[in-house]
Design a protein around this motif. Sequence first.
Motif, PDB file in Angstrom:
ATOM      1  N   ALA A 294       1.278  -1.019  -0.399  1.00 53.04           N
ATOM      2  CA  ALA A 294       0.020   0.256  -0.539  1.00 53.04           C
ATOM      3  C   ALA A 294       0.334   1.162  -0.480  1.00 53.04           C
ATOM      4  N   ARG A 295       0.651   2.290  -0.345  1.00 49.49           N
ATOM      5  CA  ARG A 295       1.113   3.495  -0.498  1.00 49.49           C
ATOM      6  C   ARG A 295       0.965   3.906   0.593  1.00 49.49           C
ATOM      7  N   THR A 296       2.256   3.870   1.586  1.00 54.36           N
ATOM      8  CA  THR A 296       2.133   3.813   2.813  1.00 54.36           C
ATOM      9  C   THR A 296       2.808   5.898   2.945  1.00 54.36           C
ATOM     10  N   GLY A 297       2.514   6.937   3.368  1.00 59.51           N
ATOM     11  CA  GLY A 297       2.992   7.561   3.808  1.00 59.51           C
ATOM     12  C   GLY A 297       4.807   8.071   3.674  1.00 59.51           C
ATOM     13  N   ASP A 298       5.078   8.930   3.777  1.00 59.48           N
ATOM     14  CA  ASP A 298       6.602   9.429   3.749  1.00 59.48           C
ATOM     15  C   ASP A 298       7.303   9.368   4.986  1.00 59.48           C
ATOM     16  N   PRO A 299       7.910   8.913   5.488  1.00 60.20           N
ATOM     17  CA  PRO A 299       8.464   9.403   6.608  1.00 60.20           C
ATOM     18  C   PRO A 299       8.714  10.650   6.568  1.00 60.20           C
ATOM     19  N   GLU A 300       8.287  11.245   7.941  1.00 65.21           N
ATOM     20  CA  GLU A 300       9.112  12.888   8.217  1.00 65.21           C
ATOM     21  C   GLU A 300      11.097  12.895   7.943  1.00 65.21           C
ATOM     22  N   VAL A 301      11.013  13.706   7.666  1.00 62.18           N
ATOM     23  CA  VAL A 301      12.607  14.263   7.965  1.00 62.18           C
ATOM     24  C   VAL A 301      13.250  15.817   8.096  1.00 62.18           C
ATOM     25  N   VAL A 302      14.166  15.815   8.686  1.00 66.01           N
ATOM     26  CA  VAL A 302      15.060  16.725   9.260  1.00 66.01           C
ATOM     27  C   VAL A 302      16.060  17.621   8.846  1.00 66.01           C
ATOM     28  N   PHE A 303      15.862  18.428   7.846  1.00 66.90           N
ATOM     29  CA  PHE A 303      16.825  18.886   7.604  1.00 66.90           C
ATOM     30  C   PHE A 303      18.291  19.471   7.687  1.00 66.90           C
ATOM     31  N   GLY A 304      19.033  18.625   8.749  1.00 62.70           N
ATOM     32  CA  GLY A 304      19.364  19.300   9.598  1.00 62.70           C
ATOM     33  C   GLY A 304      20.717  20.820   9.658  1.00 62.70           C
ATOM     34  N   ALA A 305      20.909  21.496   8.300  1.00 61.09           N
ATOM     35  CA  ALA A 305      22.011  22.015   7.870  1.00 61.09           C
ATOM     36  C   ALA A 305      21.875  23.220   8.360  1.00 61.09           C
ATOM     37  N   GLY A 306      22.250  23.759   8.283  1.00 62.27           N
ATOM     38  CA  GLY A 306      21.334  26.063   9.587  1.00 62.27           C
ATOM     39  C   GLY A 306      20.772  25.538  10.311  1.00 62.27           C
ATOM     40  N   LYS A 307      20.411  24.273  11.056  1.00 63.94           N
ATOM     41  CA  LYS A 307      20.097  24.301  11.961  1.00 63.94           C
ATOM     42  C   LYS A 307      20.914  24.170  13.223  1.00 63.94           C
ATOM     43  N   THR A 308      20.681  24.455  14.849  1.00 59.75           N
ATOM     44  CA  THR A 308      21.619  24.128  16.273  1.00 59.75           C
ATOM     45  C   THR A 308      21.110  22.831  16.761  1.00 59.75           C
ATOM     46  N   PRO A 309      22.494  22.676  16.560  1.00 60.52           N
ATOM     47  CA  PRO A 309      22.157  20.522  17.053  1.00 60.52           C
ATOM     48  C   PRO A 309      21.124  20.548  18.354  1.00 60.52           C
ATOM     49  N   ALA A 310      20.116  21.739  18.959  1.00 63.08           N
ATOM     50  CA  ALA A 310      18.926  21.452  20.557  1.00 63.08           C
ATOM     51  C   ALA A 310      17.838  21.639  19.287  1.00 63.08           C
ATOM     52  N   GLN A 311      17.701  22.302  17.968  1.00 66.55           N
ATOM     53  CA  GLN A 311      16.629  22.667  17.186  1.00 66.55           C
ATOM     54  C   GLN A 311      16.285  21.147  16.989  1.00 66.55           C
ATOM     55  N   THR A 312      17.393  20.582  15.707  1.00 71.10           N
ATOM     56  CA  THR A 312      17.738  19.728  15.766  1.00 71.10           C
ATOM     57  C   THR A 312      17.087  18.357  16.351  1.00 71.10           C
ATOM     58  N   VAL A 313      17.662  18.188  17.073  1.00 76.28           N
ATOM     59  CA  VAL A 313      17.447  16.510  18.291  1.00 76.28           C
ATOM     60  C   VAL A 313      16.349  17.269  18.417  1.00 76.28           C
ATOM     61  N   THR A 314      15.468  18.166  19.255  1.00 75.57           N
ATOM     62  CA  THR A 314      13.990  18.402  19.778  1.00 75.57           C
ATOM     63  C   THR A 314      13.034  18.522  18.386  1.00 75.57           C
ATOM     64  N   LEU A 315      13.370  18.670  17.053  1.00 78.61           N
ATOM     65  CA  LEU A 315      12.466  18.222  16.244  1.00 78.61           C
ATOM     66  C   LEU A 315      12.330  16.831  16.140  1.00 78.61           C
ATOM     67  N   LEU A 316      13.489  16.789  16.692  1.00 78.95           N
ATOM     68  CA  LEU A 316      13.243  14.705  16.540  1.00 78.95           C
ATOM     69  C   LEU A 316      12.720  14.162  17.129  1.00 78.95           C
ATOM     70  N   ARG A 317      13.060  14.815  18.396  1.00 76.78           N
ATOM     71  CA  ARG A 317      12.130  14.082  19.658  1.00 76.78           C
ATOM     72  C   ARG A 317      10.372  14.181  19.737  1.00 76.78           C
TER      73      ARG A 317
END
Lengths: 210, 210, 210, 210, 210, 210, 210, 210
Positions: free
Chosen positions: F1-24
């Motif tokens: 079945a056509r399941t939705g795509d996964p969520e992906v964060v583009f880490g470039a230009g983000k602070t470590p905290a921003q990326t980790v928070t987004l992932l969580r």
Amino acid sequence: ARTGDPEVVFGAGKTPAQTVTLLRRLHELHPQRAVLATRCGTDTTTLAARELSGAAIDEVGGTIAVGPLPTPRGRVAVVVAGTSDLPVARECVTTVEVYGAMADLIVDVGVAGLHRLLARRERIEQADAVVVIAGMDGALPSVVGGLVRVPVVAVPTSVGYGAAFGGVAALLTMLNACAPGVSVVNIDNGYGGAVVAARIARQTAPLTAR
Amino acid sequence: ARTGDPEVVFGAGKTPAQTVTLLRRLHELHPQRAVLATRCGTDTTTLAARELSGAAIDEVGGTIAVGPLPTPRGRVAVVVAGTSDLPVARECVTTVEVYGAMADLIVDVGVAGLHRLLARRERIEQADAVVVIAGMDGALPSVVGGLVRVPVVAVPTSVGYGAAFGGVAALLTMLNACAPGVSVVNIDNGYGGAVVAARIARQTAPLTAR
Amino acid sequence: ARTGDPEVVFGAGKTPAQTVTLLRRLHELHPQRAVLATRCGTDTTTLAARELSGAAIDEVGGTIAVGPLPTPRGRVAVVVAGTSDLPVARECVTTVEVYGAMADLIVDVGVAGLHRLLARRERIEQADAVVVIAGMDGALPSVVGGLVRVPVVAVPTSVGYGAAFGGVAALLTMLNACAPGVSVVNIDNGYGGAVVAARIARQTAPLTAR
Amino acid sequence: ARTGDPEVVFGAGKTPAQTVTLLRRLHELHPQRAVLATRCGTDTTTLAARELSGAAIDEVGGTIAVGPLPTPRGRVAVVVAGTSDLPVARECVTTVEVYGAMADLIVDVGVAGLHRLLARRERIEQADAVVVIAGMDGALPSVVGGLVRVPVVAVPTSVGYGAAFGGVAALLTMLNACAPGVSVVNIDNGYGGAVVAARIARQTAPLTAR
Amino acid sequence: ARTGDPEVVFGAGKTPAQTVTLLRRLHELHPQRAVLATRCGTDTTTLAARELSGAAIDEVGGTIAVGPLPTPRGRVAVVVAGTSDLPVARECVTTVEVYGAMADLIVDVGVAGLHRLLARRERIEQADAVVVIAGMDGALPSVVGGLVRVPVVAVPTSVGYGAAFGGVAALLTMLNACAPGVSVVNIDNGYGGAVVAARIARQTAPLTAR
Amino acid sequence: ARTGDPEVVFGAGKTPAQTVTLLRRLHELHPQRAVLATRCGTDTTTLAARELSGAAIDEVGGTIAVGPLPTPRGRVAVVVAGTSDLPVARECVTTVEVYGAMADLIVDVGVAGLHRLLARRERIEQADAVVVIAGMDGALPSVVGGLVRVPVVAVPTSVGYGAAFGGVAALLTMLNACAPGVSVVNIDNGYGGAVVAARIARQTAPLTAR
Amino acid sequence: ARTGDPEVVFGAGKTPAQTVTLLRRLHELHPQRAVLATRCGTDTTTLAARELSGAAIDEVGGTIAVGPLPTPRGRVAVVVAGTSDLPVARECVTTVEVYGAMADLIVDVGVAGLHRLLARRERIEQADAVVVIAGMDGALPSVVGGLVRVPVVAVPTSVGYGAAFGGVAALLTMLNACAPGVSVVNIDNGYGGAVVAARIARQTAPLTAR
Amino acid sequence: ARTGDPEVVFGAGKTPAQTVTLLRRLHELHPQRAVLATRCGTDTTTLAARELSGAAIDEVGGTIAVGPLPTPRGRVAVVVAGTSDLPVARECVTTVEVYGAMADLIVDVGVAGLHRLLARRERIEQADAVVVIAGMDGALPSVVGGLVRVPVVAVPTSVGYGAAFGGVAALLTMLNACAPGVSVVNIDNGYGGAVVAARIARQTAPLTAR
Ligand SMILES: Nc1ncnc2c1ncn2[C@@H]1O[C@H](COP(=O)(O)O)[C@@H](O)[C@H]1O
Ligand SMILES: Nc1ncnc2c1ncn2[C@@H]1O[C@H](COP(=O)(O)O)[C@@H](O)[C@H]1O
Ligand SMILES: Nc1ncnc2c1ncn2[C@@H]1O[C@H](COP(=O)(O)O)[C@@H](O)[C@H]1O
Ligand SMILES: Nc1ncnc2c1ncn2[C@@H]1O[C@H](COP(=O)(O)O)[C@@H](O)[C@H]1O
Ligand SMILES: [Mg+2]
Ligand SMILES: [Mg+2]
Ligand SMILES: [Mg+2]
Ligand SMILES: [Mg+2]
Ligand SMILES: [Mg+2]
Ligand SMILES: [Mg+2]
Ligand SMILES: [Mg+2]
Ligand SMILES: [Mg+2]
């Protein structure tokens, strides 16, 4: 008379010690005529200030001149669009003088404020050659070229961002200047523009003789 | 004295009739000084030969001059790499003369056959300004710039193929010429190179006065 | 005989430890013939000096050679325009030697001072292949190509600024060299130029046999 | 012995009459060795067929050779990706022969059909120098460079469309060839590739002597 | 009120019959408001003159308008550097009118002859929006942008040769215009510049209301 | 079945905290399916190692995946020219897996050493889609495209120097690949290549069904 | 089963007789499966109409197919921005069919009239692969890529003028498409886009099986 | 009334002290109207926060405004593709306000997620001018230009990597926008886009008057 050109050190890519040593050696060989270094960073100018007594140092233009300037012949107007173009302009002025002509620096006369340029028109017209320095749109030589009859040497600068492409936009503008009598040197090459203009000025007959 | 520049018609994109009519009108306005048309195709030069009596026509260079040339002041050497660059060189020579200087054309002295260039060295050194015209690698101005002390105006031509990119390769070579004292005009712009050089030659003091 | 090429490590993008470890392992596998690392920074050359006894290290050229050089066959002239091109030239010389030919380095013979080049003409003519290294206008191979009859490999360097475009101007000049017999490798690729020239030199018959 | 190079006329931009006249004159000056014209259109080859008896004419390659070929020394493999590259390949083959080496033409061995190339591997390995001619992706020299140990001269062609940019894509591929020992000449320059390869082949020691 | 935009046919790449048929059909659908075709060659304008009675045809600008023009609101100054830019300028003027604003065409005011531009200054200042059209150096919008306070839309043209690169030089100049308030459309896009300016002019409050 | 795509964060230009928070946050929203971050520097991967328990972290590829991988459908071969391309390759492998296909990584099979590639031919032929990753000459996809019948997605990398122009040379090579069935994504875009290939692999019928 | 690809003749640069002869010979070798010629001018299609009975000829797309089409497997949506892109689109449709998939052509859905695109959304979503063809801004694949989950192959066209740079602007847009799942082929390469998409469609499991 | 533009300091290339001093001096000269600095780094905004009491500082946008904002006339919608474009967007919003119009910021409406854009359609349609800010593919202005009838000013940003070429891809997309009514400013020039849009908005008649 066609005296030889001065000795010039290209400071970029050399250590402060290398540049200062070269200048000292050249000055000893040619004590009667200024020798020049261009593209010197503050490390180099600082060392030169300490070690080369009597050196004429310009931090903004990145130049160091050691030894007596030649008696100037002829006059070069150095016409500059904006204050950000000043490092290139100062390299140009010093080189003109070391190459034996008089330099008249006219700053902040970009084409977006035409009145400021037109107010200096007479002063510019007194020169034997004109160097025009501009970044971003590089439009100034087209306008100056329409105002004067002496050769105009255009120097594009890397001032700008985005589609300025590090001076390429200004370079192309200048190569396509719709006023005739304009020739162009490399981006940020205040030195090269000065050599061309100083040679013209030095060999020009005095106004009274023309 | 700073006499005015001659009137010049840019023939490209004009019909033969338009160019010839413009030349006739300008000549009537300025009968005492030659008027010039550049970038004229054979259609235009043929019409001019029929309709403009006394016109000086150069088919190779694409120029038409009507009216008496000014008495020349100063000398311009026009140094040309190869015979394929001749159209640009001839446009340059005619323009130098219409702008009031003497032109000395020196052809086929490309850098791949250095002896031919070196054999003309003395002749080149007698000029008050040098125009160097070259296509393909555009290397000639770098070499000439190392031989003379007067200003060198470099004209890149579109001669070549492939990575010559219609003259861009030669243009870049010239902008980066490792000899100082070289400035550059647009690709194939024999006219522009001539205007700069003729202005320099005209205002140069005679050798005896320097 | 066609012996195999030497092993070469491309040091850029590797840690000092990675490069030194690779060199040691390759040397153990090929103890009878020098192995080479190129594009090594001072961190890597310093580590190599400490850990690889007997290594031949060139800080300026960024090379490290470990093991005995092959007996040279044939001679490569490495002709260099300016001292700023020296890092590329030294990478070239070392690679020529590791690839089994003799290298003759001739520096500071740029086309703006033609007499210096012409003074070395005989020495250059004794080579079986010539590598010419130049930045800025990249004009030197056109001139050298007109002087010699053996293959000329041109190496453009990224020396210059503005319209030098990181070596593109020199690259284009060389691709358009008006002397035939010139081929070109990538910008700053002293290694690549050396491999081509050393192969030619090694397979060339001795002068007496030609 | 290092005999002089043959005389070569660049036919592009010359009239048929000019090219044929030049060839006749050069042949009279050098009757003992073939003279060559390249980049001749069918107008010129037709005129040559009529007026230059005994001329060797190649319509596809656009070449005209007049006079006896020199006895060949050494062998050049001319390896060609596709049939569209044939005009460049034929210019190359004729030039190799006029410059005094043997040419072995191997066509239609592009990298998309690797078996065809690998089937010719031994034949290619017998050459003293290899010219590789390819358009579009220009990938062939990278593959050939990994198969042979003699110098590879890569000639990009303007075959292709869109992002092939008239041969620029192939040129860049070749300058970045990941196999060492590859050097490059201008786009569509079969002549230039041949001169380099023929010089290498002529000076190479016979296999028995290596 | 925000009335809909007029229907416009892009004539390039269409046969004369296709364009004329499209115009007739659109005019029948929208008899109360002019429909427009741009980029029409003389074949198309000739056919239109014969078949579309009452059409307003501009051969120089390559436009055909059929149906009544809307009552104009607001005024657009169309400021043009040279006569060679006239085709683009005329496409612009017609489009402004079809889009419902008044157009004031001001030609031959390039920056190399500043007095001609300054003599029209007051007339330009009366506009609600200014379109500036220039080729070669593209310097005019920088100067005009420093003179007026209304939005300036810059249209680069492909007029020029060599390093004009078909309008790229002018485009870059305009994107880097040192006067704020300048935005840019595609090369030779007189139509696009007109749509932007006409929309601004139409929605501008009358001077009395500001 | 056509399941939705996964969520992906583009880490470039983000602070470590921003990326980790987004992932969580994304992981809490989608606990049943892995979420991904790409282009993470070591600061970010270090923080993630500390704060996101159970995260699958790849320092070389710069990726962080949190949550269970989907059951893979279909197989993607990731074929890589050199070890310097590994960061792009690892980003690609992780993305393929997070998008729900199996990844088979095959490294160091550049075209200069053809035998290494041919030795993996069968393994590559088992894939439902192939991603080919190469820098410098970018020649590998042309060769692989000639060997397989499934879609090939080419990823140029910025590996190389000089005329590699940060991946442009490889990009152009790939756009001109002479083997059909090759399409291309942006330079260094291992992520993008993976999304295309994983989609193809997931929707491909099992071999038994074809 | 993985049947072999069809034989395809690249008509550009071939004479009508050469193309027709090649097609006839290939058809005799492969009578059971259509052979294809692309990039045929009207000279060639006219000759083919006369000499190849039963050939399927598309003048707009420049294609000639001889022999029975394979039974289609899977469906390819060919989504086209404007009618000027039709030649590329038709080449694409024919190629998809010759390669064994079904083609659904959807024209005139450029992003400037979003409602037209959205009205076809369901139809597009039924495809197993989507080819998106657009010139000028090349924006359509970014939008379509955000609407569907199957692979999108983007084909930039050379439609446009000025800063469209013959398709380069559209190419860059597509390489930077902000929707993932988009890959790109060469400018005007309808054939290449079709091969990729047809391969995907042929190997895709039927919807019922996914 | 056409009041003068505000004074603006270009902070790039100035020291924090220079910028803050300039702002203080300009504020003293124009106490009744806000003066602005753009392109200020955190060093400068930090110093301004300490030394310029009452300054409105935006760290993300890099702007500092000192003095009272003018009463706004007209409304500018600032439509932004992604959050990475925010620095440019914030520079734009502040400049719109300092130039005397109202700004409505609409973020994260890139074309890959069309529903988010369409959900803001009505809000966008209420503006007198629209600034559209996007990087990577730069596709957003083409879509917005098809939805609204007021002038659209497109600002390309340098967001992206590889073939985004620092904003060039987005710039070209926008210059080729297939919707009319779109004009473009330099890459990352939120300031320039704001000046154009604010001038339009200020001079626009209120909706009731149109
Ligand atoms: N060959 C040339 N290349 C560049 N500019 C030229 C050339 N010939 C004439 N011009 C310039 O064109 C102007 C006349 O243009 P026009 O009014 O179109 O005939 C003259 O004032 C010259 O400055
Ligand atoms: N300076 C250099 N420039 C280009 N290629 C080089 C250079 N030095 C080494 N190489 C190549 O790099 C290969 C080894 O790469 P690696 O395995 O990454 O160390 C050698 O076989 C050479 O072909
Ligand atoms: N196909 C070619 N491509 C590049 N250079 C060539 C070619 N054919 C001849 N030449 C060069 O052109 C020179 C002759 O030019 P010309 O005097 O104009 O006939 C020869 O000495 C060759 O070096
Ligand atoms: N972000 C910006 N981008 C382009 N130009 C700007 C920007 N900010 C200010 N300017 C211009 O720069 C001028 C001031 O430059 P300066 O005198 O160097 O501070 C102002 O008049 C503005 O036109
Ligand atoms: Mg300026
Ligand atoms: Mg030359
Ligand atoms: Mg040199
Ligand atoms: Mg190939
Ligand atoms: Mg202008
Ligand atoms: Mg590879
Ligand atoms: Mg589109
Ligand atoms: Mg977007």
